[in-house]
Scaffold this motif. Structure first.
Motif, PDB file in Angstrom:
ATOM      1  N   ALA A 142       0.834  -1.207   0.000  1.00  9.37           N
ATOM      2  CA  ALA A 142       0.000   0.000   0.000  1.00  9.37           C
ATOM      3  C   ALA A 142       0.868   1.257   0.000  1.00  9.37           C
ATOM      4  O   ALA A 142       0.440   2.342   0.406  1.00  9.37           O
ATOM      5  CB  ALA A 142      -0.943  -0.004   1.203  1.00  9.37           C
ATOM      6  N   THR A 143       2.125   1.100  -0.459  1.00 10.15           N
ATOM      7  CA  THR A 143       2.991   2.258  -0.633  1.00 10.15           C
ATOM      8  C   THR A 143       3.812   2.073  -1.914  1.00 10.15           C
ATOM      9  O   THR A 143       3.918   0.956  -2.425  1.00 10.15           O
ATOM     10  CB  THR A 143       3.924   2.468   0.591  1.00 10.15           C
ATOM     11  OG1 THR A 143       4.655   3.678   0.424  1.00 10.15           O
ATOM     12  CG2 THR A 143       4.894   1.316   0.778  1.00 10.15           C
ATOM     13  N   ARG A 144       4.344   3.164  -2.454  1.00  7.78           N
ATOM     14  CA  ARG A 144       5.313   3.147  -3.552  1.00  7.78           C
ATOM     15  C   ARG A 144       6.335   4.226  -3.216  1.00  7.78           C
ATOM     16  O   ARG A 144       6.003   5.206  -2.541  1.00  7.78           O
ATOM     17  CB  ARG A 144       4.670   3.479  -4.905  1.00  7.78           C
ATOM     18  CG  ARG A 144       3.674   2.446  -5.416  1.00  7.78           C
ATOM     19  CD  ARG A 144       4.325   1.136  -5.851  1.00  7.78           C
ATOM     20  NE  ARG A 144       3.333   0.242  -6.423  1.00  7.78           N
ATOM     21  CZ  ARG A 144       2.509  -0.546  -5.715  1.00  7.78           C
ATOM     22  NH1 ARG A 144       2.565  -0.546  -4.384  1.00  7.78           N
ATOM     23  NH2 ARG A 144       1.639  -1.328  -6.323  1.00  7.78           N
ATOM     24  N   SER A 145       7.566   4.028  -3.731  1.00  8.18           N
ATOM     25  CA  SER A 145       8.651   4.935  -3.362  1.00  8.18           C
ATOM     26  C   SER A 145       9.215   5.676  -4.559  1.00  8.18           C
ATOM     27  O   SER A 145       9.114   5.210  -5.692  1.00  8.18           O
ATOM     28  CB  SER A 145       9.771   4.139  -2.679  1.00  8.18           C
ATOM     29  OG  SER A 145       9.306   3.646  -1.446  1.00  8.18           O
ATOM     30  N   LEU A 146       9.833   6.810  -4.288  1.00 11.41           N
ATOM     31  CA  LEU A 146      10.546   7.537  -5.335  1.00 11.41           C
ATOM     32  C   LEU A 146      11.720   6.686  -5.802  1.00 11.41           C
ATOM     33  O   LEU A 146      12.012   6.609  -6.985  1.00 11.41           O
ATOM     34  CB  LEU A 146      11.024   8.898  -4.810  1.00 11.41           C
ATOM     35  CG  LEU A 146       9.929   9.963  -4.678  1.00 11.41           C
ATOM     36  CD1 LEU A 146      10.421  11.148  -3.858  1.00 11.41           C
ATOM     37  CD2 LEU A 146       9.463  10.444  -6.060  1.00 11.41           C
ATOM     38  N   ASP A 147      12.402   6.013  -4.852  1.00  6.47           N
ATOM     39  CA  ASP A 147      13.581   5.210  -5.164  1.00  6.47           C
ATOM     40  C   ASP A 147      13.457   3.877  -4.419  1.00  6.47           C
ATOM     41  O   ASP A 147      13.596   3.827  -3.203  1.00  6.47           O
ATOM     42  CB  ASP A 147      14.828   5.991  -4.729  1.00  6.47           C
ATOM     43  CG  ASP A 147      16.117   5.210  -4.929  1.00  6.47           C
ATOM     44  OD1 ASP A 147      16.080   3.987  -5.150  1.00  6.47           O
ATOM     45  OD2 ASP A 147      17.191   5.841  -4.850  1.00  6.47           O
ATOM     46  N   GLU A 148      13.189   2.823  -5.167  1.00  5.56           N
ATOM     47  CA  GLU A 148      12.926   1.513  -4.547  1.00  5.56           C
ATOM     48  C   GLU A 148      14.137   0.966  -3.794  1.00  5.56           C
ATOM     49  O   GLU A 148      13.986   0.261  -2.796  1.00  5.56           O
ATOM     50  CB  GLU A 148      12.448   0.500  -5.590  1.00  5.56           C
ATOM     51  CG  GLU A 148      10.986   0.695  -6.018  1.00  5.56           C
ATOM     52  CD  GLU A 148       9.944   0.550  -4.885  1.00  5.56           C
ATOM     53  OE1 GLU A 148      10.246  -0.099  -3.860  1.00  5.56           O
ATOM     54  OE2 GLU A 148       8.851   1.111  -5.038  1.00  5.56           O
ATOM     55  N   GLU A 149      15.364   1.278  -4.270  1.00  2.91           N
ATOM     56  CA  GLU A 149      16.564   0.804  -3.551  1.00  2.91           C
ATOM     57  C   GLU A 149      16.660   1.455  -2.194  1.00  2.91           C
ATOM     58  O   GLU A 149      17.028   0.822  -1.199  1.00  2.91           O
ATOM     59  CB  GLU A 149      17.831   1.121  -4.361  1.00  2.91           C
ATOM     60  CG  GLU A 149      18.142   0.064  -5.378  1.00  2.91           C
ATOM     61  CD  GLU A 149      19.364   0.418  -6.201  1.00  2.91           C
ATOM     62  OE1 GLU A 149      20.323   1.004  -5.654  1.00  2.91           O
ATOM     63  OE2 GLU A 149      19.328   0.134  -7.419  1.00  2.91           O
ATOM     64  N   ASN A 150      16.356   2.713  -2.175  1.00  7.35           N
ATOM     65  CA  ASN A 150      16.340   3.455  -0.909  1.00  7.35           C
ATOM     66  C   ASN A 150      15.295   2.853   0.031  1.00  7.35           C
ATOM     67  O   ASN A 150      15.544   2.662   1.223  1.00  7.35           O
ATOM     68  CB  ASN A 150      16.022   4.925  -1.218  1.00  7.35           C
ATOM     69  CG  ASN A 150      16.293   5.840  -0.064  1.00  7.35           C
ATOM     70  OD1 ASN A 150      17.058   5.504   0.845  1.00  7.35           O
ATOM     71  ND2 ASN A 150      15.668   7.004  -0.087  1.00  7.35           N
ATOM     72  N   PHE A 151      14.156   2.491  -0.512  1.00  7.55           N
ATOM     73  CA  PHE A 151      13.086   1.916   0.302  1.00  7.55           C
ATOM     74  C   PHE A 151      13.502   0.554   0.878  1.00  7.55           C
ATOM     75  O   PHE A 151      13.139   0.228   2.015  1.00  7.55           O
ATOM     76  CB  PHE A 151      11.801   1.787  -0.514  1.00  7.55           C
ATOM     77  CG  PHE A 151      10.621   1.334   0.296  1.00  7.55           C
ATOM     78  CD1 PHE A 151      10.125   2.118   1.335  1.00  7.55           C
ATOM     79  CD2 PHE A 151      10.011   0.113   0.043  1.00  7.55           C
ATOM     80  CE1 PHE A 151       9.035   1.699   2.103  1.00  7.55           C
ATOM     81  CE2 PHE A 151       8.922  -0.317   0.809  1.00  7.55           C
ATOM     82  CZ  PHE A 151       8.439   0.476   1.839  1.00  7.55           C
ATOM     83  N   ALA A 152      14.274  -0.222   0.129  1.00  5.23           N
ATOM     84  CA  ALA A 152      14.750  -1.519   0.633  1.00  5.23           C
ATOM     85  C   ALA A 152      15.603  -1.305   1.890  1.00  5.23           C
ATOM     86  O   ALA A 152      15.469  -2.028   2.882  1.00  5.23           O
ATOM     87  CB  ALA A 152      15.543  -2.243  -0.450  1.00  5.23           C
TER      88      ALA A 152
END
Ligand code: VGL
Ligand code: ZN
Length: 201
Positions: free
Chosen positions: A171-181
């Protein structure tokens, strides 16, 4: 009692908006399905005046995504977004607003940015922690946009405020998926629980 905290599901944060989060629009259907499962639903809304100092346009010679020092705090500069009263600041069409019992606007001080729904980057409260506590919330489930900014800081501050804090990752999405990991690991170490909406069925 568990509360759903819907962070910044606004037009400027989905594809076509001023600061688009890739596939940000996909969170809407997931959040709509989640809302009926909660005792309480609240939302945050990024709500900047036009002269907000997180906007690159308000710094001579600076471009979006550069960093400046803002009153002693490093500040990423953004494209103008979520300007008070504009359609970019509106909640995304299709998000079911009916279950939302309170909306906390943030980023209204032109001098201070506010990623967290709880307090701004200078530490001033929005009142959301007090509201949630008074309504009896013990567990909060954080969803919305962007995973690596406002969702992240809201979850982090939720822990600080003593809530059992969940982040629902589909239920979320990120600007930068690597950062989110990286962020997921950090939040887990800090005591947050990363789950998916299926875990709530
Ligand atoms: C956000 C950058 C600037 C967010 C808000 O909602 O994640 N990100 N303002
Ligand atoms: Zn903002």
């Amino acid at each position: 009692m568990k509360a759903l905290v819907v962070v910044d599901v606004q037009n400027d944060f989905i594809p076509g908006g001023a600061l688009p989060v890739p596939r940000g629009d996909e969170v809407v259907a997931v959040i709509n399905q989640l809302m009926p499962r909660f005792d309480l639903v609240v939302a945050t809304q990024d709500w900047h005046p036009k002269n907000h100092l997180s906007f690159a346009s308000n710094h001579l010679g600076k471009k979006a995504f550069e960093t400046v020092d803002l009153n002693g705090i490093p500040q990423t500069l953004w494209p103008d977004h979520c300007v008070q009263g504009t359609s970019g600041a509106d909640f995304v069409k299709g998000l079911d607003l009916r279950p939302i019992q309170a909306i906390f606007r943030k980023g209204t001080d032109p001098e201070v940015d506010s990623y967290s729904g709880f307090y701004d980057n200078g530490g001033k409260t929005t009142g959301m922690a007090g509201y949630l506590r008074e309504r009896g919330a013990k567990e909060i489930y954080v969803v919305g946009l962007a995973g690596d900014y406002c969702v992240y800081y809201t979850a982090k501050d939720g822990l600080k405020e003593g809530f059992t804090t969940y982040l629902i990752e589909d239920a979320t999405r990120s600007l930068d998926e690597e950062n989110f990991a990286r962020i997921k690991q950090e939040l887990t170490s800090a005591g947050a629980r990363i789950i998916t909406s299926k875990d709530l069925e």
